[in-house]
Design a protein around this motif. Structure first.
Motif, short mmCIF file in Angstrom:
data_model
loop_
_atom_site.label_atom_id
_atom_site.label_comp_id
_atom_site.label_asym_id
_atom_site.label_seq_id
_atom_site.Cartn_x
_atom_site.Cartn_y
_atom_site.Cartn_z
N ALA A 1 -3.10 15.68 16.98
CA ALA A 1 -1.74 15.77 16.44
C ALA A 1 -0.80 16.61 17.31
N PRO A 2 -1.19 17.81 17.76
CA PRO A 2 -0.24 18.61 18.56
C PRO A 2 0.20 17.90 19.85
N LEU A 3 -0.78 17.29 20.53
CA LEU A 3 -0.45 16.59 21.78
C LEU A 3 0.48 15.41 21.49
N GLN B 1 -14.43 5.47 6.93
CA GLN B 1 -13.45 6.05 5.99
C GLN B 1 -13.88 7.43 5.50
N PHE C 1 -5.24 4.87 12.69
CA PHE C 1 -6.37 4.72 11.77
C PHE C 1 -6.61 3.27 11.37
N ARG C 2 -5.54 2.54 11.27
CA ARG C 2 -5.70 1.13 10.89
C ARG C 2 -6.20 0.27 12.05
N PHE D 1 0.10 7.65 13.58
CA PHE D 1 -1.28 7.93 13.17
C PHE D 1 -1.79 6.94 12.12
N VAL D 2 -0.90 6.47 11.29
CA VAL D 2 -1.31 5.43 10.34
C VAL D 2 -1.76 4.20 11.12
N GLN E 1 -11.52 11.80 9.57
CA GLN E 1 -10.11 11.42 9.77
C GLN E 1 -9.25 12.66 9.98
N ARG E 2 -9.49 13.63 9.17
CA ARG E 2 -8.73 14.87 9.29
C ARG E 2 -9.01 15.55 10.63
N MET F 1 2.36 15.03 18.92
CA MET F 1 3.66 15.53 18.44
C MET F 1 4.55 15.85 19.65
N LEU G 1 5.24 10.50 14.38
CA LEU G 1 3.85 10.94 14.40
C LEU G 1 3.07 10.34 13.21
N GLN G 2 3.69 10.43 12.07
CA GLN G 2 3.04 9.90 10.86
C GLN G 2 2.81 8.39 10.98
N TYR H 1 -7.23 13.74 13.41
CA TYR H 1 -5.80 14.06 13.36
C TYR H 1 -5.55 15.46 13.90
#
Lengths: 184, 452
Positions: A26-28, A13, A55-56, A51-52, A18-19, A30, A47-48, A22
């Motif tokens: 993220a671009p790929l 965590q 991470f989970r 990604f949630v 995490q950032r 997206m 996307l959102q 992302y």
């Protein structure tokens, strides 16, 4: 980039990790979401949501495959669920046979860049768009697509053929315009 | 193949296709993954809190004196009040004293052990304590509420009543304490400026050690996810009861008869009825918390065991006319039972291949009643009293539960579902709770511990 360490840090965590994860993917992802939806807003929603889930579910990633491919599978699944869930897409995800588009086996040369092709794919009816993405881009078989969408593999094949024909027609039109422009 | 060429071209173009998203998705993602961590911490804190509460409950139940328990429960917030004239007259006039049965069966005389003597130091309060020597050498203590004012009455010993056939003149005692807890038996012992009719200038304050008893337990079952042992935290909340049937509200047979209307209709007020009936024992809030270990027997079967604390409570409306010689301020007394239990549970996973499997659990449990403040009832005198010796400390019972997993299979399971428990051992061998059983119905939540 050491993805295994990044994953471990994400599992602990650590916000920076995490950032970082992302920002890297993220671009790929997206791009993937963009191809399945009709608007940027919807693509960002997928996307959102995706990604949630990433991470989970990161604890279930065993590191035996490419991390990008694993995330991509999650994004595709999330996109399909999104399409089934939202009203504006749901009607076209029923895969009825009408209206039918002619089938063609032409193989036009692609004189387009990725962005233009993606825009063309997004112009397809949602059902065509989905199956085209799953088959031509993701590489799923029609049997797998049938299982994913709850349709027969025959329906998947016919839908893909018609999607491909429509896309080919549009590509031909674009090619002709390009040639005309070049001829002038 | 020409067809493949098209697909290959598409695939090659789309493979590295990227679109830069705005900052908005991350702003939505971040709180979700952070909140999840906070929730997880919250669960851990909750478990810690429950553990502390459990420990405190056990500790306090063991060390709680009957004195305090009774004083608290039998006393409404005290106010300085005056004696109701009519009742006082009735109480002080020998002519209207109730006729007490000449013989009280020895078996119905409750015995309270572990009594220690304390000097009287406090002013009078609004309850009546009756310390009676019995022929068998033991003593019994009675607590009785007074009339609608908070005035209390001290009555004579039962032995004396039995021998003389007359009631001893009761003494009205003004309530001077500010709260109910002050009305402990210590306070009752001091005659102050009132006249106690008994020759026990210093009445004893009984400290009844919490006796152990057992009661129903809760299920401890878990989902079978991996081979080997898994550990689970479990909490359950619901409704507990003691009764002749499952979740029954009635007191034991023979302790519930007569009614207020019958007594009043006989024209003499509350003293006309020689045999009193206890109030209904109502269901009360109950909960449990525990830790369990589970092992897999097969793809569908698992067995688990562990240890858990169970708090079970019931409520009695005391001071009604039907349960006291002098009806007074009604109040609710909570009978609390504290158990430590060891359940053994079998779990069957039903609908194994479905997305939402159902887990069916059943098992047995043994338990120990580590403490209680529950009251007994004497239907001859209408007195509630404490006697933990009557309770069965060891309890054996059965339980069953059903649960579903609220999380998908990639997460540690979180089970939720209804649970039922029934104690096969009677609450007590005789008396008020004779032939009654503990029962519990509620909702159970179980969380697997450790890493997936």
């Amino acid at each position: 980039m050491d993805f295994s360490q990044l994953v471990k840090d994400c599992l602990k965590q650590k916000p920076i990790a995490q950032r970082q994860l992302y920002a890297h993917f993220a671009p790929l992802m997206m791009g993937v979401c963009y191809r399945y939806t009709k608007s940027v807003t919807d693509a960002e929603d997928v996307l959102q949501e995706g990604f949630v889930k990433v991470f989970r579910s990161l604890h279930s990633y065993k590191g035996d495959g490419e991390l990008g491919a694993w995330i991509r599978r999650i994004m595709v699944t999330t996109a399909l669920n999104y399409l089934k869930r939202h009203k504006k897409y749901r009607a076209e995800m029923l895969f009825t046979e009408a209206p039918l588009h002619p089938v063609t086996d032409e193989n036009p040369a692609l004189q387009l860049d990725a962005k233009q092709l993606a825009e063309l794919i997004r112009q397809l009816p949602t059902g065509y768009q989905t199956i085209f993405n799953l088959y031509a881009v993701e590489g799923f078989t029609h049997v797998e697509i049938g299982q994913m969408l709850g349709i027969s593999d025959g329906t998947s094949k016919s839908q893909y053929s018609r999607a491909r024909a429509l896309l080919t027609e549009w590509i031909h039109q674009i090619n002709r315009k390009v040639e005309q422009y070049a001829g002038k | 193949m020409p067809e493949n060429n098209f697909e290959k071209q598409v695939n090659a173009l789309m493979e590295g296709f990227t679109v830069q998203p705005s900052e908005q998705p991350w702003q939505k993602i971040e709180p979700q993954i952070t909140n999840r961590e906070k929730r997880r911490r919250g669960i851990l804190y909750l478990c810690l809190l429950l553990t502390l509460l459990t420990g405190w409950g056990i500790y306090s139940s063991i060390n709680t004196t009957t004195e305090n328990a009774l004083a608290e429960s039998h006393t409404t917030p005290a106010k300085k009040t005056t004696v109701e004239p009519v009742n006082t007259q009735k109480l002080t006039n020998p002519a209207v004293q109730p006729k007490i049965p000449a013989v009280v069966p020895a078996a119905q005389i409750p015995i309270t052990k572990n009594i220690i003597q304390q000097p009287a130091t406090a002013p009078a309060a609004n309850s009546t304590v009756q310390q009676q020597p019995y022929k068998n050498g033991s003593t019994a203590k009675r607590i009785q509420r007074s009339s609608t004012t908070t005035t209390s009455v001290v009555t004579a010993s039962i032995d004396e009543l039995i021998e003389t056939g007359q009631a001893v003149q009761p003494v009205a005692i003004d309530d001077t304490e500010a709260n109910g807890f002050a009305l402990s038996e210590k306070a009752l012992l001091h005659p102050a400026d009132t006249t106690l009719a008994t020759d026990t200038a210093c009445l004893e304050s009984a400290v009844v050690k919490a006796k152990t008893d057992t009661a129903g337990s809760i299920t401890s079952t878990t989902i079978r996810q991996t081979k080997g042992w898994t550990f689970w935290a479990q909490v359950a909340g619901g409704v507990g009861a003691t009764g002749t049937g499952y979740q029954s509200q009635l007191p034991a047979s023979g302790y519930y008869f007569g009614s207020l209307s019958n007594e009043v209709s006989q024209g003499g007020g509350p003293f006309n009825s020689a045999i009193r009936s206890a109030s209904l024992i109502r269901r009360g809030a109950s909960f449990s918390a525990g830790i369990h270990a589970q092992n897999t027997l097969s793809s569908r079967w698992a067995i688990s065991t562990g240890m858990q604390y169970r708090y079970l409570s019931t409520a009695i409306a005391v001071n009604k006319r039907n349960d006291s010689i002098v009806a007074g301020n009604t109040g609710t007394y909570n009978n609390a039972y504290h158990f430590v239990m060891v359940p053994v549970t079998l779990q069957l996973t039903a609908g194994f291949n479905h997305k939402l499997p159902l887990y069916l659990q059943a098992g047995v449990h043994v338990g120990l009643l580590v403490g209680t403040n529950a009251l007994q009832f004497d239907n001859r005198t209408g007195n509630y009293y404490a006697d933990n010796d009557i309770f069965n400390t060891m309890q054996a019972g059965i339980h069953a539960a059903a649960a579903i997993n609220l999380r998908n299979k990639k997460h540690l399971p979180l089970l939720i579902g209804p649970v039922l428990e029934y104690s096969l051992t009677p609450v007590a061998a005789k008396g008020f709770y004779g032939n009654t059983h503990y029962s519990f119905i509620g909702l159970q939540v179980k969380q697997q511990l450790g890493k997936k």
